[in-house]
Design an enzyme around this catalytic site. Structure first.
Site, PDB file in Angstrom:
ATOM      1  CE  LYS A 136       6.750   8.186   3.623  1.00 27.30           C
ATOM      2  NZ  LYS A 136       6.858   7.909   5.010  1.00 27.30           N
ATOM      3  CE  LYS A 154      10.449   2.523  -3.012  1.00 25.64           C
ATOM      4  NZ  LYS A 154      10.559   2.014  -1.701  1.00 25.64           N
ATOM      5  CE  LYS A 190      15.322   4.855   2.378  1.00 21.07           C
ATOM      6  NZ  LYS A 190      14.610   5.104   3.614  1.00 21.07           N
TER       7      LYS A 190
HETATM    8  P1  TYM Z   1       7.800   3.097   4.397  1.00 18.14           P
HETATM    9  O1  TYM Z   1       7.565   4.087   5.478  1.00 18.14           O
HETATM   10  O2  TYM Z   1       8.747   3.441   3.303  1.00 18.14           O
HETATM   11  O3  TYM Z   1       6.433   2.709   3.701  1.00 18.14           O
HETATM   12  C1  TYM Z   1       5.299   2.315   4.455  1.00 18.14           C
HETATM   13  C2  TYM Z   1       4.520   1.248   3.702  1.00 18.14           C
HETATM   14  O4  TYM Z   1       4.136   1.724   2.398  1.00 18.14           O
HETATM   15  C3  TYM Z   1       4.561   0.804   1.399  1.00 18.14           C
HETATM   16  N1  TYM Z   1       4.944   1.551   0.177  1.00 18.14           N
HETATM   17  C4  TYM Z   1       4.428   1.324  -1.029  1.00 18.14           C
HETATM   18  N2  TYM Z   1       3.502   0.451  -1.478  1.00 18.14           N
HETATM   19  C5  TYM Z   1       3.166   0.496  -2.789  1.00 18.14           C
HETATM   20  N3  TYM Z   1       3.721   1.351  -3.692  1.00 18.14           N
HETATM   21  C6  TYM Z   1       4.660   2.238  -3.303  1.00 18.14           C
HETATM   22  N4  TYM Z   1       5.185   3.080  -4.176  1.00 18.14           N
HETATM   23  C7  TYM Z   1       5.059   2.248  -1.923  1.00 18.14           C
HETATM   24  N5  TYM Z   1       5.947   2.989  -1.198  1.00 18.14           N
HETATM   25  C8  TYM Z   1       5.856   2.545   0.086  1.00 18.14           C
HETATM   26  C9  TYM Z   1       5.769   0.085   2.011  1.00 18.14           C
HETATM   27  O5  TYM Z   1       5.976  -1.166   1.418  1.00 18.14           O
HETATM   28  C10 TYM Z   1       5.364  -0.015   3.461  1.00 18.14           C
HETATM   29  O6  TYM Z   1       4.551  -1.149   3.682  1.00 18.14           O
HETATM   30  N6  TYM Z   1      10.866  -0.218   6.527  1.00 18.14           N
HETATM   31  C11 TYM Z   1       9.499   0.185   6.405  1.00 18.14           C
HETATM   32  C12 TYM Z   1       8.852   0.574   7.700  1.00 18.14           C
HETATM   33  C13 TYM Z   1       8.932  -0.454   8.773  1.00 18.14           C
HETATM   34  C14 TYM Z   1       8.143  -1.633   8.861  1.00 18.14           C
HETATM   35  C15 TYM Z   1       8.533  -2.251  10.074  1.00 18.14           C
HETATM   36  C16 TYM Z   1       7.180  -2.219   8.026  1.00 18.14           C
HETATM   37  C17 TYM Z   1       9.718  -0.409   9.874  1.00 18.14           C
HETATM   38  N7  TYM Z   1       9.479  -1.498  10.669  1.00 18.14           N
HETATM   39  C18 TYM Z   1       7.960  -3.472  10.462  1.00 18.14           C
HETATM   40  C19 TYM Z   1       6.606  -3.416   8.437  1.00 18.14           C
HETATM   41  C20 TYM Z   1       6.997  -4.035   9.636  1.00 18.14           C
HETATM   42  C21 TYM Z   1       9.438   1.419   5.515  1.00 18.14           C
HETATM   43  O7  TYM Z   1      10.385   2.152   5.375  1.00 18.14           O
HETATM   44  O8  TYM Z   1       8.200   1.680   5.024  1.00 18.14           O
END
Ligand code: TYM
Length: 357
Positions: A209, A206, A124
């Site tokens: 968004k 991967k 990032k």
């Molecule tokens: P975020 O918002 O980027 O993504 C949300 C969830 O989607 C999963 N994910 C994917 N899984 C498979 N293939 C992909 N291409 C893919 N892109 C995203 C992510 O692994 C995630 O589970 N830091 C976290 C959000 C967060 C969080 C937490 C998660 C904040 N606090 C506490 C768990 C527990 C994030 O940015 O996810």
């Protein structure tokens, strides 16, 4: 549609799940198959807390009006995907101030070296090199706070969050060791299939968004036509059709689709997309695509994905219309979440020696 009372006897003894998702940029099929599908599946067995992590989102510049709107969009989409707010607590992170409060404390128990090893920070900060702020650096500490406040047993996430989970465990263990047992040590829960949905345009990367190429990502709000077009234009490998030998290897591969995906990343991604959108077993899939060309394989996958996402989108459009109902759900969720978060924070404040009135 109100959330359950967290003190009620039905929920009292169930193990706890916490997971979060950022409200920015719209949900895509990586989020759905990597995380949300599991959230939905676990609602009966676990006491679940799902949070819309708007505090995390401002580590990257946001347009305030859009961020505000997208929190409601996301709440509606999560419900459309199957989050049942009669069973699970759904809330917005900034509505529960304990997240930021615990993050401050845990910042003081986390090393600079540990944070600088986080690959998401490296990625990032390269992507947003004009704004490498301290929040981006300490992002995983806020994430640890989200999890530890609720004494979560399990954290269902996609593979990209595994390193953050490991850090969360380290921070919790360090704190428990310095004081006494305060936090439960959480386990990650990563699905076997769908843990890493790849970009349709660069299948070694991967799906995300923020991909600059809009053809790379399928959003849950995309129309049937958009979904089909994106899959039909997906980049596949230059190799020929699968030979019988490939199939044998494919079926014998225990870690599917990972090992195979190194050789044929585009095809492996398509197969994964087919698998997650139909739930057909691998043998059935191979039978279906055996001997046919990439164009036809893409058509089959495109149809299946469009069919899978269509009812979610229809439900979303319906749910999103009723903002008052959504606000009620989020307000009830915040209240329930805070009741739990407050208890953990109070314990932490006491342990570190804050004078309480
Ligand atoms: P975020 O918002 O980027 O993504 C949300 C969830 O989607 C999963 N994910 C994917 N899984 C498979 N293939 C992909 N291409 C893919 N892109 C995203 C992510 O692994 C995630 O589970 N830091 C976290 C959000 C967060 C969080 C937490 C998660 C904040 N606090 C506490 C768990 C527990 C994030 O940015 O996810």
């Amino acid at each position: 549609m109100n959330s359950i009372n967290t003190n009620d006897s039905k929920s009292g003894n169930r193990p706890i799940i916490l997971s979060g998702i950022q409200p920015t940029g719209g949900l895509h099929i990586g989020n759905l198959f990597g995380a949300i599908k599991n959230w939905v599946a676990m609602q009966d067995e676990y006491q679940c807390y799902f949070t819309i992590v708007d505090l995390h989102s401002i580590t990257v510049r946001q347009i305030p009006a859009e961020l505000r709107k997208s929190s409601l969009d996301l709440a509606a989409m999560l419900i459309a995907c199957g989050i049942d707010t009669d069973k699970s607590v759904l809330f917005v992170q900034s509505h529960v101030p304990e997240h930021a409060q615990l993050a401050w404390v845990l910042n003081c128990y986390t090393g600079m070296g540990e944070l600088s090893r986080m690959t998401q920070f490296k990625d990032k900060s390269a992507e947003h090199y004009e704004n490498v702020n301290a929040g981006l650096f300490t992002y995983p500490v806020l994430m640890a706070s989200d999890i530890l406040l609720y004494q979560a047993d399990l954290v269902p996430v996609g593979e990209d969050q595994k390193q953050h989970l490991e850090l969360t465990r380290d921070i919790a263990q360090r704190f428990n060791h310095n004081y006494s047992d305060t936090f439960k040590i959480p386990e990650p829960y990563i699905p076997k299939t769908g843990a890493r949905i790849m970009s349709l345009q660069e299948p070694t990367k991967k799906m995300s968004k923020s991909d600059g190429n809009s053809k790379a990502t399928i959003f849950l709000t995309d129309s049937d036509e958009e979904i089909k077009n994106k899959i039909k234009r997906a980049v596949t490998d230059s190799g020929e059709l699968l030979t019988e030998e490939d199939y044998v290897e494919f079926l014998a591969d225990e870690k599917l689709p990972y090992n195979f995906s190194q050789k044929r990343p585009g095809l492996a991604n398509l197969i994964t997309l087919y698998q997650v959108s139909t739930n057909i077993g691998l043998e059935g899939i191979v039978e279906k695509i055996s001997g046919i060309g990439f164009g036809d394989i893409k058509s089959i996958v495109a149809e299946a994905m469009a069919e899978h996402l269509n009812p979610i989108r229809t439900r979303y459009n319906e749910i999103r219309k009723d903002e008052n109902k959504l606000k009620e759900i989020l307000s009830a969720g915040a209240e329930k979440a805070q009741a739990v978060a407050f208890k953990t924070l109070r314990k932490v404040y006491k342990k570190v020696g804050f004078y309480s009135l």
